[in-house]
Design a protein around this motif. Structure first.
Motif, PDB file in Angstrom:
ATOM      1  N   PRO A  90       0.624  -1.409  -0.020  1.00 51.88           N
ATOM      2  CA  PRO A  90       0.097  -0.045   0.163  1.00 51.88           C
ATOM      3  C   PRO A  90       0.842   1.287   0.073  1.00 51.88           C
ATOM      4  O   PRO A  90       0.291   2.138   0.310  1.00 51.88           O
ATOM      5  CB  PRO A  90      -0.836  -0.245   1.280  1.00 51.88           C
ATOM      6  CG  PRO A  90      -0.561  -1.390   1.892  1.00 51.88           C
ATOM      7  CD  PRO A  90       0.740  -1.945   1.502  1.00 51.88           C
ATOM      8  N   LEU A  91       2.124   1.077  -0.432  1.00 48.74           N
ATOM      9  CA  LEU A  91       2.948   2.310  -0.134  1.00 48.74           C
ATOM     10  C   LEU A  91       2.353   3.536  -1.127  1.00 48.74           C
ATOM     11  O   LEU A  91       2.397   4.566  -0.790  1.00 48.74           O
ATOM     12  CB  LEU A  91       4.529   2.073  -0.973  1.00 48.74           C
ATOM     13  CG  LEU A  91       5.300   3.228  -0.675  1.00 48.74           C
ATOM     14  CD1 LEU A  91       5.547   3.463   0.826  1.00 48.74           C
ATOM     15  CD2 LEU A  91       6.739   2.600  -1.348  1.00 48.74           C
ATOM     16  N   LEU A  92       1.981   3.267  -2.351  1.00 50.11           N
ATOM     17  CA  LEU A  92       1.590   4.537  -3.141  1.00 50.11           C
ATOM     18  C   LEU A  92       0.096   4.778  -2.617  1.00 50.11           C
ATOM     19  O   LEU A  92      -0.255   5.923  -2.685  1.00 50.11           O
ATOM     20  CB  LEU A  92       1.505   4.050  -4.663  1.00 50.11           C
ATOM     21  CG  LEU A  92       0.849   5.031  -5.633  1.00 50.11           C
ATOM     22  CD1 LEU A  92       1.853   6.212  -5.628  1.00 50.11           C
ATOM     23  CD2 LEU A  92       0.627   4.380  -7.077  1.00 50.11           C
ATOM     24  N   SER A  93      -0.799   3.923  -2.533  1.00 49.04           N
ATOM     25  CA  SER A  93      -1.992   4.086  -2.181  1.00 49.04           C
ATOM     26  C   SER A  93      -2.316   4.876  -0.830  1.00 49.04           C
ATOM     27  O   SER A  93      -2.915   5.921  -0.656  1.00 49.04           O
ATOM     28  CB  SER A  93      -3.009   3.000  -2.197  1.00 49.04           C
ATOM     29  OG  SER A  93      -2.589   2.029  -1.480  1.00 49.04           O
ATOM     30  N   SER A  94      -1.742   4.247  -0.004  1.00 39.85           N
ATOM     31  CA  SER A  94      -1.681   4.518   1.768  1.00 39.85           C
ATOM     32  C   SER A  94      -0.683   5.924   1.810  1.00 39.85           C
ATOM     33  O   SER A  94      -1.333   6.939   2.517  1.00 39.85           O
ATOM     34  CB  SER A  94      -1.323   3.799   2.557  1.00 39.85           C
ATOM     35  OG  SER A  94      -1.737   3.827   3.717  1.00 39.85           O
ATOM     36  N   VAL A  95       0.272   5.779   1.554  1.00 36.55           N
ATOM     37  CA  VAL A  95       1.306   6.691   1.968  1.00 36.55           C
ATOM     38  C   VAL A  95       1.586   7.847   0.910  1.00 36.55           C
ATOM     39  O   VAL A  95       1.640   9.253   1.274  1.00 36.55           O
ATOM     40  CB  VAL A  95       2.967   6.239   1.995  1.00 36.55           C
ATOM     41  CG1 VAL A  95       3.930   7.151   2.448  1.00 36.55           C
ATOM     42  CG2 VAL A  95       2.798   5.172   3.264  1.00 36.55           C
ATOM     43  N   GLY A  96       1.354   7.413  -0.448  1.00 28.79           N
ATOM     44  CA  GLY A  96       1.588   8.453  -1.724  1.00 28.79           C
ATOM     45  C   GLY A  96       0.219   9.355  -1.893  1.00 28.79           C
ATOM     46  O   GLY A  96       0.328  10.363  -2.242  1.00 28.79           O
ATOM     47  N   LEU A  97      -1.056   8.759  -1.681  1.00 28.20           N
ATOM     48  CA  LEU A  97      -2.107   9.533  -1.895  1.00 28.20           C
ATOM     49  C   LEU A  97      -3.060   9.753  -0.743  1.00 28.20           C
ATOM     50  O   LEU A  97      -3.562  10.728  -0.500  1.00 28.20           O
ATOM     51  CB  LEU A  97      -2.877   8.713  -3.019  1.00 28.20           C
ATOM     52  CG  LEU A  97      -3.990   9.375  -3.345  1.00 28.20           C
ATOM     53  CD1 LEU A  97      -3.877  10.602  -4.146  1.00 28.20           C
ATOM     54  CD2 LEU A  97      -4.806   8.393  -4.554  1.00 28.20           C
ATOM     55  N   ALA A  98      -3.295   8.699   0.049  1.00 20.30           N
ATOM     56  CA  ALA A  98      -4.414   8.823   1.186  1.00 20.30           C
ATOM     57  C   ALA A  98      -3.729   9.737   2.196  1.00 20.30           C
ATOM     58  O   ALA A  98      -4.559  10.626   2.744  1.00 20.30           O
ATOM     59  CB  ALA A  98      -4.713   7.469   1.570  1.00 20.30           C
ATOM     60  N   THR A  99      -2.758   9.409   2.799  1.00 17.49           N
ATOM     61  CA  THR A  99      -2.195  10.291   3.789  1.00 17.49           C
ATOM     62  C   THR A  99      -2.224  11.857   3.398  1.00 17.49           C
ATOM     63  O   THR A  99      -2.556  12.510   4.313  1.00 17.49           O
ATOM     64  CB  THR A  99      -0.656   9.819   4.238  1.00 17.49           C
ATOM     65  OG1 THR A  99      -0.835   8.654   4.715  1.00 17.49           O
ATOM     66  CG2 THR A  99      -0.078  10.647   5.262  1.00 17.49           C
TER      67      THR A  99
END
Length: 376
Positions: A90-99
């Protein structure tokens, strides 16, 4: 190890990049090509290692809500290394966009509730904003008021990156004449999540169906699209770094093979046609890296991403990955078409990123507009 070209190097940043590479090389690149580790589409054990031993999810989160308090630019070598080994997480989805979206749109109370668990790696988040991966304006989820500060979502959306495994979903939905962002728990009643078969074997995507699903508003009802657009600039920079890392690995793989594969009594790298392919791949990778570096410096200078620099970097990186994935397969020849070889996975990633944040045609149109160039 080659240090990341994305930012001015310090001993701390060089050490971070090295630690990320060692961890991923040990736990990801040595694993089976198709082993994701769980039905979620990623190995939670490795995600916890990144969170606990290095603090990746916490890096760009303020200290007062459980983070480390670094800048988003400090994450770019992490995305580069993840792209290098096609790390499914989830690096892109969670850290890169959602956060970034939570930090941009949430009120203080909601941010305090969501960010500490994201920082620790205890939970992950995904953003649902596309009904159709090639039509950014199509939104299939609608919200209605269900009580005091409570809402209910109904509708359908697809191609949600890591949407099947995310603990928290940030959903773009219509609320009357407005478009707002809502927070939905992954275990909420009425929510149906289904994994999707996509071309990229290393990145999970899901379709989501909402049947009167309870939700809370993320911040204010106004400005949902504006906040999403600003958050997507962070995600675009992350994806550019990731794609550059993948493109660089395609180049490295082609060069390694050209040195070892022999034909007519000499390495195939001695042939001019192969040399030219490798040189053109190198030029594409270095151009992308330079533009990602420029966008990173603009972010560090101004505190927010530069839309012009970020869009330029994304286009160059995606193009470089597409070119290098194809050229690497040509250098490798027939072996690259076998299931056991990794070349097809990089080609699949190169195809996938063409629409991951909306079609590249829209990004090119945006770059034209931002550059002040009038199309013919």
């Amino acid at each position: 190890m080659t240090t990341s070209p994305f930012m001015q190097q310090t001993p701390e940043r060089t050490e971070l990049a090295g630690a990320i590479r060692r961890l991923l090389d040990q736990h990801v690149s040595s694993r089976s090509e198709d082993d994701t580790g769980s039905a979620d589409g990623f190995d939670r054990r490795i995600w916890q290692l990144l969170a606990e031993s290095i603090g990746v999810p916490a890096m760009a989160i303020p200290e007062d809500v459980g983070g480390v308090g670094f800048g988003f630019s400090d994450l770019l070598p992490v995305f580069e290394e993840a792209g290098r080994v096609l790390y499914g997480s989830p690096l892109l989805s969670s850290v890169g966009l959602a956060t970034p979206l939570i930090r941009l749109a949430a009120d203080a109370g909601t941010a305090t509730r969501l960010l500490p668990d994201l920082a620790s790696g205890a939970s992950t988040a995904a953003v649902a904003w596309l009904e159709n991966p090639t039509d950014r304006s199509s939104r299939g989820v609608h919200a209605r008021i269900a009580g005091s500060k409570q809402f209910a979502l109904s509708g359908h959306t697809t191609h949600v990156i890591d949407g099947y495994s995310a603990d928290i979903l940030l959903v773009l939905a219509r609320l009357g004449e407005q478009t707002a962002i809502f927070v939905v728990e992954g275990t909420a009643p009425g929510l149906l999540r289904s994994p999707m078969d996509t071309i990229d074997l290393s990145r999970s995507q899901a379709s989501l169906t909402f049947d009167v699903v309870p939700a809370v508003l993320l911040g204010e009802a106004q400005g949902g699209m504006e906040a999403l657009g600003r958050a997507q600039d962070y995600a675009a920079l992350a994806l550019a770094a990731e794609s550059t890392g993948a493109a660089r690995r395609c180049l490295e793989s082609a060069v390694e093979y050209a040195k070892s594969r022999r034909q007519f009594g000499q390495p195939i790298g001695a042939f001019q046609a192969v040399k030219h392919r490798c040189a053109e791949m190198w030029a594409a990778v270095e151009t992308a890296a330079a533009l990602v570096g420029e966008a990173s410096r603009a972010l560090e200078t101004h505190g927010v991403p530069s839309p012009l620099d970020t869009t330029h970097a994304l286009i160059a990186a995606v193009d470089a990955l597409d070119f290098c994935a194809q050229e690497s397969m040509r250098v490798h020849g027939g072996i690259s078409f076998t299931w056991e070889h990794s070349a097809h996975r990089y080609y699949r990633r190169a195809r996938s990123v063409q629409t991951l944040l909306g079609p590249m045609s829209r990004h090119r149109e945006r770059l034209t507009a931002l550059s002040g160039i009038r199309p013919n």
